[in-house]
Write a protein that holds these residues in place. Structure first.
Motif, mmCIF file in Angstrom:
data_model
loop_
_atom_site.group_PDB
_atom_site.id
_atom_site.type_symbol
_atom_site.label_atom_id
_atom_site.label_comp_id
_atom_site.label_asym_id
_atom_site.label_seq_id
_atom_site.Cartn_x
_atom_site.Cartn_y
_atom_site.Cartn_z
ATOM 1 N N PRO A 13 -0.113 -2.045 9.483
ATOM 2 C CA PRO A 13 -0.786 -1.517 8.295
ATOM 3 C C PRO A 13 -0.472 -2.389 7.092
ATOM 4 C CG PRO A 13 0.384 0.228 9.461
ATOM 5 C CD PRO A 13 0.808 -1.066 10.075
ATOM 6 N N PRO A 14 -1.390 -2.466 6.137
ATOM 7 C CA PRO A 14 -1.124 -3.283 4.953
ATOM 8 C C PRO A 14 0.045 -2.737 4.158
ATOM 9 C CG PRO A 14 -3.109 -1.965 4.660
ATOM 10 C CD PRO A 14 -2.719 -1.832 6.094
ATOM 11 N N THR A 249 -8.785 -2.906 3.994
ATOM 12 C CA THR A 249 -7.875 -2.792 5.136
ATOM 13 C C THR A 249 -8.552 -3.283 6.408
ATOM 14 O OG1 THR A 249 -6.683 -0.930 4.147
ATOM 15 C CG2 THR A 249 -6.512 -1.192 6.534
ATOM 16 N N LEU A 279 -3.952 5.039 1.206
ATOM 17 C CA LEU A 279 -3.742 4.132 2.338
ATOM 18 C C LEU A 279 -3.442 4.898 3.620
ATOM 19 C CD1 LEU A 279 -1.715 1.101 0.944
ATOM 20 C CD2 LEU A 279 -3.917 1.027 2.118
ATOM 21 N N ARG A 283 -5.534 4.907 7.239
ATOM 22 C CA ARG A 283 -4.946 4.626 8.538
ATOM 23 C C ARG A 283 -5.175 5.758 9.532
ATOM 24 N NH1 ARG A 283 -0.156 4.367 7.077
ATOM 25 N NH2 ARG A 283 0.739 6.230 8.022
#
Length: 435
Positions: A13-14, A249, A279, A283
């Protein structure tokens, strides 16, 4: 506007990267969901007027981060003069010794010194280096750069093209103040105030108001536009890309960066938790577009200029889409205070302290009086509101008013924790003052 992001292979994940202008703000950023922080030492950083961290605090920040599986990147992104070069090697060696997770540089000479004196530390390239294309990105990768913070002038499609053509880590700003200059390289401050932005001393003249004066009519100030407030020819809106996180993303951006090492605790906690929640939604539920919509309230309750999407979609916003018509900030709330450990709990660690309730200690940051509503911000995005009824000083004496930079005890009926951020509306402050 709907964007078609390129499909990328599965990856981590970023990273959510937050500013930390002090050790306290470093702690707050981690508490509210940052994966990493960027900060500066007492020299060589482009935020000379931030509190910044001395050497011992830098070591403490790294220790704090690593025990909670977070990261610390140190900005060494000054445009160095020859007089800086002799002072840099011992600082770089110290940063390698305390095991910082990365150095942020913009100057090729500093990069050479970083590779020589901190060879085991990853090096990231600052946005000040103006990386605008994939060949530039590959060039920097060949020089040993691990991550590039892309120039803010790039559009969505240009970023996607760079992502497809390069393998190094890509980072981009998603929130905060925008510099009027080309990715931060500005001479305006140096000319008007003698303070070089490229050495961390920017006086922000792009935020000043300007009017036109004709040479033979001194004292007659003429607005360039028909606006009694004057014209604001440099004054950009603030960047806000929370609604674009899903597409970015999916594109494969490795790190999303929040601007604001000079900003306060309320800004930091509010913005970090908003982007953290957005975020996480990207995800766990990528099919939900506009994941940041429910978090916009936090972003609207910090001091800011009107938001824009910067240049991500080119000129789609129109010629004035990123220009703010006044120098005014929008502000509805202010920092009321921070929850602190009670002095009676000497020796406890604020970062690892258990939840508390009952009468808790608060470090006051704004004038408080009975009848005010206080919002306690939690990292999961929830907020508990408390009507302030009575409070006392640390000696147990009841107070009718608490002033900034003092500590008080207030009764709280829900669990709270040290360094929790408390805000109050400016309207509540005014009404309470009238009483």
């Amino acid at each position: 506007m709907t964007n078609t992001a390129p499909k990328m292979s599965a990856k981590s994940p970023p990273e959510l990267l937050a500013p930390a202008g002090s050790l306290e703000k470093c702690r707050i950023a981690f508490l509210y969901g940052a994966d990493a922080v960027y900060l500066g030492g007492k020299a060589f950083s482009l935020r000379a007027y931030a509190r910044n961290l001395h050497d011992e605090e830098l070591a403490a920040a790294v220790f704090l981060a690593h025990r909670s599986n977070r990261k610390v990147y140190v900005a060494v992104n000054v445009f160095a003069r020859d007089s800086d070069l002799d002072r840099l090697p011992p600082f770089l060696e110290y940063l390698e010794g305390i095991r910082v997770d990365g150095l942020i540089v913009s100057d090729p000479g500093v990069l050479v010194l970083a590779r020589r004196h901190a060879p085991g530390t990853p090096v990231h390239l600052s946005t000040q280096a103006n990386t605008m294309n994939s060949m530039s990105a590959r060039f920097w990768q060949e020089q040993g750069i691990r991550r590039v913070n892309l120039a803010r002038e790039l559009t969505f499609q240009e970023i996607a093209e760079i992502r497809l053509r390069t393998s190094l880590e890509l980072e981009m700003f998603v929130h905060g103040a925008m510099c009027v200059s080309y990715s931060g390289r500005c001479l305006l401050s140096a000319f008007l105030s003698g303070r070089s932005a490229n050495r961390g001393l920017c006086s922000q003249p792009c935020r000043w108001s300007y009017r036109l004066v004709e040479e033979h009519r001194p004292g007659q100030y003429l607005p360039i536009h028909e606006d009694d407030s004057g014209t604001f020819i440099f004054n950009s809106k603030d960047l806000c890309l929370i609604d674009e996180l899903g597409d970015l993303t999916a594109m494969g951006i490795d790190a999303f960066k929040i601007e604001g090492r000079m900003k306060g605790a309320l800004y930091l906690a509010s913005v970090v938790r908003a982007y953290r929640q957005a975020l996480d939604t990207c995800r766990t539920a990528p099919e939900i577009r506009g994941a940041g919509a429910s978090r916009r309230l936090d972003l609207d309750r910090v001091s800011h200029r009107p938001y824009s999407k910067g240049l991500l979609f080119g000129d789609s916003a129109g010629p004035d889409g990123n220009i703010h018509a006044t120098a005014d900030y929008e502000q509805t709330h202010t920092l009321a205070g921070l929850v602190r450990l009670d002095p009676r709990d000497a020796g406890a660690d604020e970062f690892d302290a258990p939840l508390m309730s009952g009468r808790v200690c608060v470090e006051v940051r704004s004038r408080l009086v009975p009848g005010m509503d206080l919002d306690f911000l939690f990292p999961d995005g929830t907020t508990e509101t408390l009507r302030l009824s009575d409070f006392e000083d640390l000696g147990g004496n009841r107070l009718e008013c608490a002033h900034p930079n003092t500590r008080i005890r207030i009764p709280v009926h829900f669990p709270t924790f040290p360094l929790q951020v408390i805000r109050t509306s400016l309207g509540t402050q005014s009404r309470s003052h009238e009483k």
